[in-house]
Write an enzyme that holds these catalytic residues in place. Structure first.
Site, PDB file in Angstrom:
ATOM      1  N   GLU A   7       0.928  -1.264  -0.047  1.00 44.27           N
ATOM      2  CA  GLU A   7      -0.249  -0.052   0.075  1.00 44.27           C
ATOM      3  C   GLU A   7       0.906   1.203   0.128  1.00 44.27           C
ATOM      4  O   GLU A   7       0.610   2.209  -0.580  1.00 44.27           O
ATOM      5  CB  GLU A   7      -0.974   0.130   1.276  1.00 44.27           C
ATOM      6  N   LYS A   8       2.064   1.039   0.821  1.00 43.01           N
ATOM      7  CA  LYS A   8       2.717   2.342   0.867  1.00 43.01           C
ATOM      8  C   LYS A   8       4.342   2.090   0.609  1.00 43.01           C
ATOM      9  O   LYS A   8       4.748   0.614   0.627  1.00 43.01           O
ATOM     10  CB  LYS A   8       2.776   3.025   1.996  1.00 43.01           C
ATOM     11  N   ASP A 103      -2.706  -2.950   3.516  1.00 40.56           N
ATOM     12  CA  ASP A 103      -2.646  -2.810   4.890  1.00 40.56           C
ATOM     13  C   ASP A 103      -3.836  -3.773   5.400  1.00 40.56           C
ATOM     14  O   ASP A 103      -4.815  -3.992   4.796  1.00 40.56           O
ATOM     15  CB  ASP A 103      -2.820  -1.412   5.591  1.00 40.56           C
ATOM     16  N   ASP A 105      -6.627  -3.949   6.550  1.00 39.36           N
ATOM     17  CA  ASP A 105      -7.850  -3.718   7.061  1.00 39.36           C
ATOM     18  C   ASP A 105      -8.945  -3.629   5.763  1.00 39.36           C
ATOM     19  O   ASP A 105      -8.430  -3.884   4.698  1.00 39.36           O
ATOM     20  CB  ASP A 105      -7.723  -2.256   7.701  1.00 39.36           C
ATOM     21  N   TYR A 328       0.807  -2.847  13.529  1.00 39.31           N
ATOM     22  CA  TYR A 328      -0.164  -1.899  12.867  1.00 39.31           C
ATOM     23  C   TYR A 328      -1.018  -1.035  13.460  1.00 39.31           C
ATOM     24  O   TYR A 328      -1.877  -1.567  14.338  1.00 39.31           O
ATOM     25  CB  TYR A 328      -1.030  -2.657  11.925  1.00 39.31           C
ATOM     26  N   ARG A 330      -3.834   0.970  12.790  1.00 38.62           N
ATOM     27  CA  ARG A 330      -5.007   1.568  12.569  1.00 38.62           C
ATOM     28  C   ARG A 330      -6.118   0.317  12.829  1.00 38.62           C
ATOM     29  O   ARG A 330      -6.705  -0.191  11.747  1.00 38.62           O
ATOM     30  CB  ARG A 330      -5.261   1.730  11.019  1.00 38.62           C
TER      31      ARG A 330
END
Length: 648
Positions: A7-8, A103, A105, A328, A330
Site C-alpha cells: 500500500e505504501k 494494509d 484492513d 499496525y 489502524r
C-alpha cells in the site's frame, strides 16, 4: 515472477528487506535476487471519477440532475501519482503470481484489489492472487507473514464491504453536498456546504450538545445524610435511599426534586434509633485493561497527554513505519493471536530498553500469566496495537515517547495480577427508611501499579466501623443537602471519539439502539481522526481550550438540514450493514438499493428545507464563486462546480 503490491513505499521496503539479497532498486519497484518484485501504491493511485466523467452536464450543479447515480462505476488514475500507477500496471501484466500486500484492513484490501482489476489482470491471475497480512514491519514478522500467504479470494467479502462503503459515501456526499450547496447559495451563503454520512452526524453530536448546554436550566435536588452513632461510640454517615413510593417526586436519574419530602425524612429520623440490617464485606478483583485499539489509544492519549486524535494517529504511523516500534496502528481490535504469546519475553525486553517510565516495572512482570487478551476467536484481519520486539529506537519525539508509553503500558499490564479491592456495604433502617454506607479500598494494586492515581482520578475514602447485623445505632443528626443538576460538558477530543465508538448512546430509535450496541460505532479506526479534523477545516467546529464547540456555520447547517442527516441513526445502521456484507449475511445489491431509496427521500426533504439561517455566512473559497457565476434555467438552480470533493 511473484509481484508484491504494497500500500505504501515503507511497507514495500519492509517486504523487500525480507526477500533474498542482493536487491536491484528500480524506479518505483525493487527486484530481489530470486526474481520476485516488490512495488507499491502511494496511498490511493485510483479515485472515484467525478460526476462530469459520467455526463458533461454534471459539471454544473443543478437540482434537476439529482440524484446522480452511475450505472457503471468508473475509477480514474490520480494525476499526481500517474507515474507510479503506470509502473504498477506494467508489472501486473507481466506477473506470474500477484500478492496483495495492502494494509490489513477493509480499505487496504480494496485499494490493492482495485489496482489488480483496473490494470487488466487476467482471470487466472485474479484467481491465483495471494494475500499477505503484515501488522509488524520488523524483518522477522514480515518474513513470517510472507511465509503464511493466504488466497486473496478468502478476503473477497472484505473488499466488497469496502467497495460498498466507498460507493455509498460517494452517492451520499456528492448528492447531498450539491443539493445543500445550491439551497444554501440561494439563501445567500457563500461557498460549499460539505455534507457526509459520517461527518455531518458527528457535527450534529457537537451542535446538539452545545444547544443542550445553552438551553440548560439547573434544577435543585435533595439528598438526606444521617449521622449515626454506634453503642461503642463510633460514628458513620448513612445516605437515604428513596423507596418506590417516592418515584412521583424524582427525576429519571432517581434524584429527589421536592425539598419538602427530603425535609420530612430528615425530621422523622433525627434523634431516632436505627438497626443495622446488613453489614457485608467482600473482596473484588478488577481485571487488567486489554491492549489498545486505535480509538482507545486516542481517547487515553487525549485524557493523559491532551493530544488530539489526528496527532495520535500521525504519531502511531511514525512509530510503525519509521521506528518499527509498534504493530499496525489502524486497528479496531483489542485482542491478540495466541501465537504472539511466545514473543512476550522479547517484547517486554524492548519495553525495558525504550520506555524509561516502565523500565522499573518490566522486571516485576510475570511472563507466566496468560490474560484473556490472547484470543484467536476475537482477532480479525488485524490485532491489538502492541510494541514490537525492536529495542533500538533512535531519538523519539515527546509525542512518540508518550504514545509508545501508553501502548506498552497496556501490553505490560497483561503480565500483572488483577488488582484486589476490599468492599464494605452497610444498610441501616431508621423509621422504615433505608440508609446506606459504602466503602471501597485498594488492598492489592496488581496491574494498577502501572497506573498512577493522578491519571485515574481516584478519591480518598473514609473507613467504616465494624458492625453486626441487628446492632442498634442512634441517629444523632440528619441533614438535607441541596445540590443542583449540572449541564452536560462540551465535547473534547477524548469524549467525541468515545461518542463515535459508542454511538448507540446517541441513537433515538430504541430498536436501532438495541442493534447498535453490538457494532463499533460510526466511522472506522482509520477515518475518525480525519473526520474530526475535517470539521475544523470546514469551519464547522472550533476549539476553546480542550473543549470542542460548534461554530455559527456548523449550527446553521444542522438547523437547515432534515433532522435525520445530523443524527447518527442512519450512518450507524450503514456501519452494521457493511459489517454484514463482510460476514456475507447481506449482499452488495441489497445495501446499495436501500442507500438509493433513502437518498432520494433525503434529497426531497433537503430541497424543501429552509437555509435562511445561512444567509450572509461563509466565504467563497473558489474564484468561480467570487465571480458570481450562477445560472438558473427554467426555475432550476444551477452553479458552476468548484470540484470540491465530499468525504464521509
Amino acid at each position: 515472477m511473484k509481484l508484491y503490491i504494497a500500500e505504501k513505499p515503507s511497507l514495500g521496503r519492509a517486504i523487500a528487506n525480507a526477500l533474498p539479497k542482493p536487491h536491484k532498486n528500480n524506479d518505483g519497484f525493487i527486484e530481489a535476487a530470486n526474481g520476485d518484485i516488490v512495488t507499491w501504491c502511494i496511498g490511493h493511485l485510483l479515485e472515484q471519477a467525478e460526476p462530469e466523467a459520467y455526463d458533461p452536464k454534471f459539471k454544473k450543479w443543478a437540482i434537476a440532475d439529482l440524484p446522480i447515480v452511475p450505472e457503471q462505476w468508473q475509477l480514474v488514475a490520480k494525476s499526481k501519482t500517474k507515474k507510479q500507477f503506470n509502473t504498477v500496471k506494467k508489472l501486473i501484466k507481466s506477473a506470474e503470481t500477484i500478492v496483495n500486500a495492502g494494509d490489513p484492513d477493509r480499505e487496504g484490501q480494496l485499494l490493492i484489489d482495485e489496482m489488480i482489476n483496473f490494470c487488466g489482470a487476467t482471470k487466472a491471475q485474479k484467481e491465483q492472487t495471494l494475500r499477505c497480512l503484515i501488522s509488524d514491519l520488523n524483518p522477522s514478522a514480515v518474513k513470517q507473514a510472507i511465509n503464511n500467504l493466504k488466497p486473496n479470494l478468502d478476503f473477497l467479502s472484505l473488499s466488497v464491504s469496502a467497495l460498498s462503503r466507498a460507493r455509498a459515501d460517494w452517492l451520499y456526499g456528492i448528492n447531498m453536498t450539491r443539493m445543500s450547496t445550491i439551497k444554501g447559495q440561494q439563501a445567500g451563503y457563500q461557498g460549499v456546504l460539505s455534507i457526509g454520512r459520517v461527518q455531518t452526524p458527528v457535527l450534529g453530536l457537537v451542535v446538539y450538545r452545545d444547544w443542550e448546554i445553552a438551553n440548560f436550566v439547573s434544577k435543585p435536588f435533595y439528598e438526606v445524610e444521617a449521622k449515626l452513632n454506634t453503642q461503642a461510640g463510633a460514628s458513620y454517615i448513612g445516605k437515604w435511599q428513596p423507596s418506590d413510593a417516592c418515584q412521583p417526586y424524582m427525576d429519571e436519574e432517581g434524584r429527589v426534586l421536592v425539598k419538602g419530602l427530603a425535609e420530612n425524612v430528615a425530621s422523622r429520623v433525627k434523634n431516632q434509633s436505627g438497626e443495622v440490617s446488613k453489614d457485608k464485606s467482600t473482596q473484588s478483583k478488577k481485571s487488567r485493561p486489554l491492549p489498545h485499539s486505535l480509538s482507545t489509544l486516542q481517547i487515553e492519549a487525549a485524557k493523559v497527554f491532551g493530544m488530539n486524535a489526528q496527532s495520535v494517529l500521525d504519531t502511531c504511523q511514525s512509530l510503525y513505519e519509521r521506528h518499527k516500534l509498534i504493530t499496525y496502528p489502524r486497528s479496531d481490535c483489542r485482542y491478540l493471536p495466541k501465537d504472539h504469546y511466545k514473543e512476550r519475553g522479547s517484547v517486554v525486553d524492548a519495553i525495558d530498553t525504550i520506555s524509561d517510565k516502565l523500565s522499573a516495572f518490566t522486571g516485576k512482570a510475570n511472563l507466566e500469566i496468560k490474560s484473556s487478551a490472547w484470543n484467536d476467536s476475537k482477532v480479525g484481519a488485524h490485532h491489538a496495537i502492541i510494541p514490537t520486539s525492536k529495542k533500538s529506537s533512535g531519538a523519539l519525539s515527546q509525542n512518540e515517547q508518550n504514545v509508545y508509553y501508553l501502548i506498552a503500558r497496556h501490553y505490560l499490564a497483561q503480565f500483572f495480577e488483577p488488582s484486589v479491592y476490599a468492599e464494605r456495604e452497610i444498610h441501616t433502617l431508621i423509621q422504615g427508611g433505608l440508609f446506606t454506607s459504602k466503602f471501597k479500598s485498594l488492598i492489592d494494586k496488581g496491574w494498577e501499579v502501572l497506573f498512577n492515581k493522578q491519571e485515574k482520578g481516584e478519591a480518598e475514602l473514609t473507613q467504616l466501623p465494624m458492625l453486626q447485623k441487628g446492632e442498634q445505632v442512634q441517629c444523632v443528626d440528619a441533614q438535607v443537602i441541596e445540590k443542583h443538576t449540572s449541564p452536560p460538558k462540551h465535547f473534547t477530543d477524548a469524549t467525541l471519539l468515545a461518542a463515535m465508538t459508542g454511538i448507540a448512546r446517541y441513537v433515538t430509535d430504541p430498536e436501532i439502539k438495541k442493534i447498535l450496541k453490538e457494532t463499533d460505532g460510526i466511522g472506522t479506526e482509520a477515518t475518525r481522526a480525519g473526520i474530526i479534523e475535517l470539521l475544523f477545516k470546514r469551519q464547522y467546529l472550533q476549539r476553546k481550550g480542550k473543549a470542542i464547540h460548534s461554530t455559527e456555520i456548523g449550527q446553521s447547517v444542522i438547523k437547515a438540514l432534515p433532522e435525520s442527516v445530523g443524527r447518527p441513526d442512519m450512518t450507524a445502521v450503514w456501519e452494521q450493514s457493511l459489517e454484514q456484507i463482510y460476514q456475507k449475511s447481506q449482499s452488495y445489491n441489497q445495501f446499495m438499493g436501500s442507500v438509493e431509496v433513502h437518498l432520494n427521500r433525503l434529497l426531497q426533504d433537503t430541497q424543501t428545507a429552509s437555509f435562511q439561517g445561512l444567509a450572509g455566512k461563509g466565504k467563497a473559497s473558489f474564484k468561480r464563486f467570487k465571480k458570481g457565476k450562477r445560472s438558473a434555467g427554467k426555475g432550476k438552480s444551477a452553479v458552476k462546480s468548484p470540484r470540491a470533493k465530499s468525504k464521509a
